[in-house]
Design a protein around this motif. Structure first.
Motif, PDB file in Angstrom:
ATOM      1  N   VAL A   1      -0.872  -3.342   1.636  1.00 33.00           N
ATOM      2  CA  VAL A   1      -0.953  -4.735   1.634  1.00 33.00           C
ATOM      3  C   VAL A   1      -1.758  -5.499   0.575  1.00 33.00           C
ATOM      4  CG1 VAL A   1      -1.653  -6.893   2.943  1.00 33.00           C
ATOM      5  CG2 VAL A   1      -0.786  -4.770   4.381  1.00 33.00           C
ATOM      6  N   TRP A   2      -0.835  -6.262  -0.313  1.00 34.43           N
ATOM      7  CA  TRP A   2      -1.358  -7.106  -1.361  1.00 34.43           C
ATOM      8  C   TRP A   2      -1.069  -8.690  -1.393  1.00 34.43           C
ATOM      9  CZ3 TRP A   2      -4.936  -8.096  -4.551  1.00 34.43           C
ATOM     10  CH2 TRP A   2      -4.926  -8.757  -5.665  1.00 34.43           C
ATOM     11  N   HIS A   3      -1.998  -9.400  -1.614  1.00 39.68           N
ATOM     12  CA  HIS A   3      -1.612 -10.981  -1.862  1.00 39.68           C
ATOM     13  C   HIS A   3      -2.926 -11.380  -2.539  1.00 39.68           C
ATOM     14  CE1 HIS A   3      -0.458 -15.093  -1.349  1.00 39.68           C
ATOM     15  NE2 HIS A   3       0.569 -14.562  -0.950  1.00 39.68           N
ATOM     16  N   GLU A   4      -2.354 -12.176  -3.676  1.00 43.33           N
ATOM     17  CA  GLU A   4      -3.543 -12.601  -4.263  1.00 43.33           C
ATOM     18  C   GLU A   4      -4.667 -13.570  -3.907  1.00 43.33           C
ATOM     19  OE1 GLU A   4       0.147 -14.918  -5.207  1.00 43.33           O
ATOM     20  OE2 GLU A   4      -0.474 -12.658  -5.290  1.00 43.33           O
ATOM     21  N   ASP A   5      -4.036 -14.214  -2.792  1.00 46.81           N
ATOM     22  CA  ASP A   5      -4.858 -15.087  -2.024  1.00 46.81           C
ATOM     23  C   ASP A   5      -5.607 -14.336  -1.085  1.00 46.81           C
ATOM     24  OD1 ASP A   5      -6.106 -16.884  -0.365  1.00 46.81           O
ATOM     25  OD2 ASP A   5      -4.311 -18.171  -0.094  1.00 46.81           O
ATOM     26  N   PRO A   6      -7.121 -14.500  -1.073  1.00 45.07           N
ATOM     27  CA  PRO A   6      -7.692 -13.346  -0.030  1.00 45.07           C
ATOM     28  C   PRO A   6      -7.421 -14.064   1.302  1.00 45.07           C
ATOM     29  CG  PRO A   6      -9.315 -14.205  -1.649  1.00 45.07           C
ATOM     30  CD  PRO A   6      -7.610 -14.985  -2.116  1.00 45.07           C
TER      31      PRO A   6
ATOM     32  N   CYS B   1      -5.345  -3.886  -0.394  1.00 47.21           N
ATOM     33  CA  CYS B   1      -5.776  -3.669  -1.702  1.00 47.21           C
ATOM     34  C   CYS B   1      -6.513  -4.951  -1.968  1.00 47.21           C
ATOM     35  CB  CYS B   1      -4.496  -3.860  -2.538  1.00 47.21           C
ATOM     36  SG  CYS B   1      -3.557  -2.125  -2.437  1.00 47.21           S
ATOM     37  N   GLN B   2      -7.718  -4.782  -2.616  1.00 46.16           N
ATOM     38  CA  GLN B   2      -8.657  -5.850  -3.046  1.00 46.16           C
ATOM     39  C   GLN B   2      -8.622  -6.445  -4.375  1.00 46.16           C
ATOM     40  OE1 GLN B   2     -10.649  -7.109  -0.565  1.00 46.16           O
ATOM     41  NE2 GLN B   2      -9.536  -5.538   0.690  1.00 46.16           N
ATOM     42  N   SER B   3      -7.834  -5.809  -5.166  1.00 48.01           N
ATOM     43  CA  SER B   3      -7.304  -6.115  -6.528  1.00 48.01           C
ATOM     44  C   SER B   3      -5.903  -5.802  -6.956  1.00 48.01           C
ATOM     45  CB  SER B   3      -8.252  -5.509  -7.509  1.00 48.01           C
ATOM     46  OG  SER B   3      -8.158  -4.172  -7.718  1.00 48.01           O
ATOM     47  N   ASP B   4      -5.241  -6.587  -7.933  1.00 45.76           N
ATOM     48  CA  ASP B   4      -4.127  -6.260  -8.487  1.00 45.76           C
ATOM     49  C   ASP B   4      -4.037  -4.831  -9.017  1.00 45.76           C
ATOM     50  OD1 ASP B   4      -1.463  -7.281  -9.141  1.00 45.76           O
ATOM     51  OD2 ASP B   4      -1.988  -7.101 -11.166  1.00 45.76           O
ATOM     52  N   LYS B   5      -5.214  -4.482  -9.667  1.00 46.92           N
ATOM     53  CA  LYS B   5      -5.269  -3.191 -10.108  1.00 46.92           C
ATOM     54  C   LYS B   5      -5.083  -2.009  -9.291  1.00 46.92           C
ATOM     55  CE  LYS B   5      -8.127  -0.269 -13.092  1.00 46.92           C
ATOM     56  NZ  LYS B   5      -9.595  -0.140 -13.946  1.00 46.92           N
TER      57      LYS B   5
ATOM     58  N   PHE C   1      -3.948  -2.424  -6.208  1.00 49.64           N
ATOM     59  CA  PHE C   1      -2.355  -2.486  -5.915  1.00 49.64           C
ATOM     60  C   PHE C   1      -1.535  -1.578  -6.550  1.00 49.64           C
ATOM     61  CE2 PHE C   1       1.613  -4.576  -5.704  1.00 49.64           C
ATOM     62  CZ  PHE C   1       2.359  -3.982  -4.311  1.00 49.64           C
ATOM     63  N   GLU C   2      -1.503  -1.946  -8.031  1.00 52.87           N
ATOM     64  CA  GLU C   2      -0.680  -1.320  -8.942  1.00 52.87           C
ATOM     65  C   GLU C   2      -0.794   0.373  -8.863  1.00 52.87           C
ATOM     66  OE1 GLU C   2       1.871  -2.479 -10.707  1.00 52.87           O
ATOM     67  OE2 GLU C   2       1.575  -4.312  -9.828  1.00 52.87           O
ATOM     68  N   GLU C   3      -1.990   0.763  -8.829  1.00 53.88           N
ATOM     69  CA  GLU C   3      -2.031   2.259  -8.713  1.00 53.88           C
ATOM     70  C   GLU C   3      -1.656   2.801  -7.192  1.00 53.88           C
ATOM     71  OE1 GLU C   3      -6.558   2.387  -9.155  1.00 53.88           O
ATOM     72  OE2 GLU C   3      -6.484   2.154 -11.120  1.00 53.88           O
ATOM     73  N   LYS C   4      -1.896   1.976  -6.405  1.00 57.58           N
ATOM     74  CA  LYS C   4      -1.535   2.728  -4.865  1.00 57.58           C
ATOM     75  C   LYS C   4      -0.038   2.346  -4.504  1.00 57.58           C
ATOM     76  CE  LYS C   4      -5.925   2.354  -2.706  1.00 57.58           C
ATOM     77  NZ  LYS C   4      -6.440   1.768  -1.327  1.00 57.58           N
ATOM     78  N   LYS C   5       0.673   1.566  -5.329  1.00 58.97           N
ATOM     79  CA  LYS C   5       2.040   1.421  -4.753  1.00 58.97           C
ATOM     80  C   LYS C   5       3.043   2.254  -5.583  1.00 58.97           C
ATOM     81  CE  LYS C   5       3.919  -2.051  -8.084  1.00 58.97           C
ATOM     82  NZ  LYS C   5       4.622  -3.133  -8.445  1.00 58.97           N
ATOM     83  N   ASP C   6       2.392   3.147  -6.411  1.00 57.49           N
ATOM     84  CA  ASP C   6       3.308   4.202  -7.171  1.00 57.49           C
ATOM     85  C   ASP C   6       3.414   5.321  -6.411  1.00 57.49           C
ATOM     86  OD1 ASP C   6       3.427   2.873  -9.508  1.00 57.49           O
ATOM     87  OD2 ASP C   6       1.662   3.566 -10.419  1.00 57.49           O
ATOM     88  N   HIS C   7       2.612   5.393  -5.116  1.00 58.48           N
ATOM     89  CA  HIS C   7       2.928   6.475  -4.316  1.00 58.48           C
ATOM     90  C   HIS C   7       3.333   5.921  -2.793  1.00 58.48           C
ATOM     91  CE1 HIS C   7       0.071   8.660  -6.951  1.00 58.48           C
ATOM     92  NE2 HIS C   7      -0.473   7.710  -7.015  1.00 58.48           N
ATOM     93  N   GLU C   8       4.517   5.188  -2.986  1.00 59.60           N
ATOM     94  CA  GLU C   8       5.209   4.480  -1.862  1.00 59.60           C
ATOM     95  C   GLU C   8       5.600   5.573  -0.744  1.00 59.60           C
ATOM     96  OE1 GLU C   8       8.555   1.962  -2.363  1.00 59.60           O
ATOM     97  OE2 GLU C   8       7.632   1.285  -4.182  1.00 59.60           O
ATOM     98  N   ASP C   9       5.640   6.864  -0.888  1.00 64.14           N
ATOM     99  CA  ASP C   9       5.927   7.955   0.061  1.00 64.14           C
ATOM    100  C   ASP C   9       4.711   7.920   1.097  1.00 64.14           C
ATOM    101  OD1 ASP C   9       4.681   8.822  -2.310  1.00 64.14           O
ATOM    102  OD2 ASP C   9       4.551  10.829  -1.326  1.00 64.14           O
ATOM    103  N   LEU C  10       3.620   7.457   0.676  1.00 64.98           N
ATOM    104  CA  LEU C  10       2.529   7.435   1.603  1.00 64.98           C
ATOM    105  C   LEU C  10       2.344   6.328   2.664  1.00 64.98           C
ATOM    106  CD1 LEU C  10      -0.395   8.434  -0.941  1.00 64.98           C
ATOM    107  CD2 LEU C  10       0.877  10.019   0.632  1.00 64.98           C
TER     108      LEU C  10
END
Length: 466
Positions: free
Chosen positions: A126-131, A151-155, A157-166
């Motif tokens: 889960v990611w959204h820029e608004d807390p 995810c607590q930051s955009d960075k 999220f970008e790192e984790k979303k590359d592993h969509e299979d998880l």
């Protein structure tokens, strides 16, 4: 065009161009009546086959969705859009976006399922820029039996979303509507920050929500900052209005600051007059927000004046179960602990042991008005915040900030429950208290309904007053 129904979700699928000319022909009264009769949990408009749309075209569908939501409580919104369409919708409707947005229909179905239907918890990123949105998405998913990884930051999220299979799903560019008020720009360190721009004149009285402001005072906010970086100038009418705000806040011990305003086109005498009236001017926002001692001094404990004490009325007491249920259900979900009511009484707020406790208050106003106060043992607060933060923490500033988001979501749930009964309310931003003594000074001699709850050995207090 009829809505297609699958698994308790109805979807309209317009095609081609949606503008003020073409959209009305796609939706007629027969379609509307058919949609109203559907027994669905979510009713959406898919933008998958829409080539182009403008606000006039979308409004044809949005007006229908909002009418159905008002009548039945059905969750309504848009789905199946790309990043460009998502940005366009936000541009058209922000900050008054009252419907939901789901990037895909699959994501929407995650918000239909319940814990009995979910046989195995699967991780959802889960990611959204608004807390506030980030927290709301996580809580709704958790409540429906899923395992959100926030995810607590955009960075991050970008790192984790590359592993969509998880993950079973990756949620971003999605939005849950009807969460609360967006009148104030933001709250930082218990300071409410308003944004003003352009030329400030007599119209300020019409554009500024004075009712919201006075209710924020009642909640216990005592520091209000006007972000005036984009203000060109102001006249005597605006000066008088700021003076009115300063006078009305004086009995609460409130401070009003104006930040970033230049006086190239505004008489310096106006500034001197406002300073004489108690307003404080700063060149930079960081001069306040990064000075913790000054921030604390300006925010103070403040509190509602005894002249504002009002008796509970029958209408408010009748709605008490909705407030209690929304609070208890959310608390149980967040802490995995069952609540037991120990006692309930009408009195002034009584906290026998204030050590090791923190608190938050949030106001509501409209057809009914009042103030909800929640007093947490720090152990419960940490449990409640762990899901939203994604990790354990002992940092009190992080705990208080996250607690405010948590309380805001409880208030949003109450707002939705009241709306189902035809009771429309707005909510203030939540005010947090690291020192419960400050809270007791704020509520002073106000009488209300106090309900004490036990969460597996931890005592929690709910207090509803006016």
């Amino acid at each position: 065009m009829r809505a297609v129904v699958r698994n308790r979700m109805g979807v309209f699928s317009p095609q081609g161009f949606l503008d003020g000319t073409t959209a009305p022909s796609m939706m007629n009264l027969e379609d509307i009546h058919a949609a109203e009769a559907l027994k669905v949990d979510i009713l959406l408009v898919s933008l998958k086959k829409v080539v182009f749309f403008n606000k006039n075209g979308l409004n044809v569908f949005i007006s229908v969705l909002e009418k159905i939501h008002k009548k039945s409580g059905t969750v309504v919104g848009l789905c199946d859009y790309d990043e460009k369409k998502y940005a366009a919708v936000l541009k058209f409707y922000d900050p008054n976006l009252n419907f939901s947005l789901f990037r895909t229909q699959k994501i929407a179905t995650l918000f239909i399922s319940n814990t009995k239907e979910v046989k195995e918890k699967k991780s959802i990123l889960v990611w959204h820029e608004d807390p506030s949105q980030r927290s709301a998405l996580a809580i709704e998913l958790f409540d429906r039996g899923h395992n959100p990884i926030v995810c607590q930051s955009d960075k991050e999220f970008e790192e984790k979303k590359d592993h969509e299979d998880l993950y079973e799903a990756v949620i971003y560019n999605s939005y849950l509507g009807l969460l609360g008020s967006k009148i104030a720009t933001r709250v930082t360190g218990n300071a409410i920050i308003y944004s003003v721009s352009g030329f400030l004149d007599a119209e300020m009285a019409g554009s500024f929500d004075y009712t919201y402001h006075t209710n924020s005072l009642s909640v216990g906010f005592t520091l209000f900052i006007f972000d005036a970086y984009k203000v060109v100038s102001m006249n005597i009418h605006a000066v008088n209005y700021f003076s009115k705000l300063a006078s009305s806040g004086a009995e609460y011990g409130a401070n009003i600051c104006i930040v970033g305003m230049t006086f190239e086109k505004t008489p310096i005498a106006f500034k001197e007059e406002l300073e004489d009236g108690g307003l404080i001017f700063f060149e930079n926002m960081d001069d306040i927000l990064k000075d913790k001692e000054l921030l604390k001094e300006l925010g103070g404990s403040g509190g509602a004046s005894s002249t504002n004490n009002r008796s509970l009325n029958k209408v408010l007491v009748n709605e008490l179960p909705r407030f209690i249920n929304a609070t208890v259900n959310t608390m149980e979900m967040m802490t995995n602990a069952k609540a037991q009511k120990t006692d309930a009484k009408v009195n002034v707020l009584e906290i026998k042991e204030i050590e090791g406790k923190i608190a938050s208050s949030i106001g509501f106003y409209g057809k009914i008005d009042g103030l909800v106060i929640l007093v947490f043992p720090i152990t419960i607060a940490k449990k409640a915040c762990e899901l939203l933060l994604g990790e354990k923490t002992d940092n009190m500033e992080d705990i208080l900030d996250t607690l405010a988001e948590f309380v805001n979501i409880i208030a949003g749930r109450v707002k939705s429950l009241l709306a189902e009964q035809g009771i429309s309310v707005d909510i203030t931003l939540p005010r947090t208290y690291e020192d419960v003594t400050e809270l007791l000074e704020t509520v002073n001699t106000k009488k209300g309904v106090q309900v004490n709850l036990d969460f597996e050995g931890d005592n929690f207090t709910f207090f509803l007053t006016r």
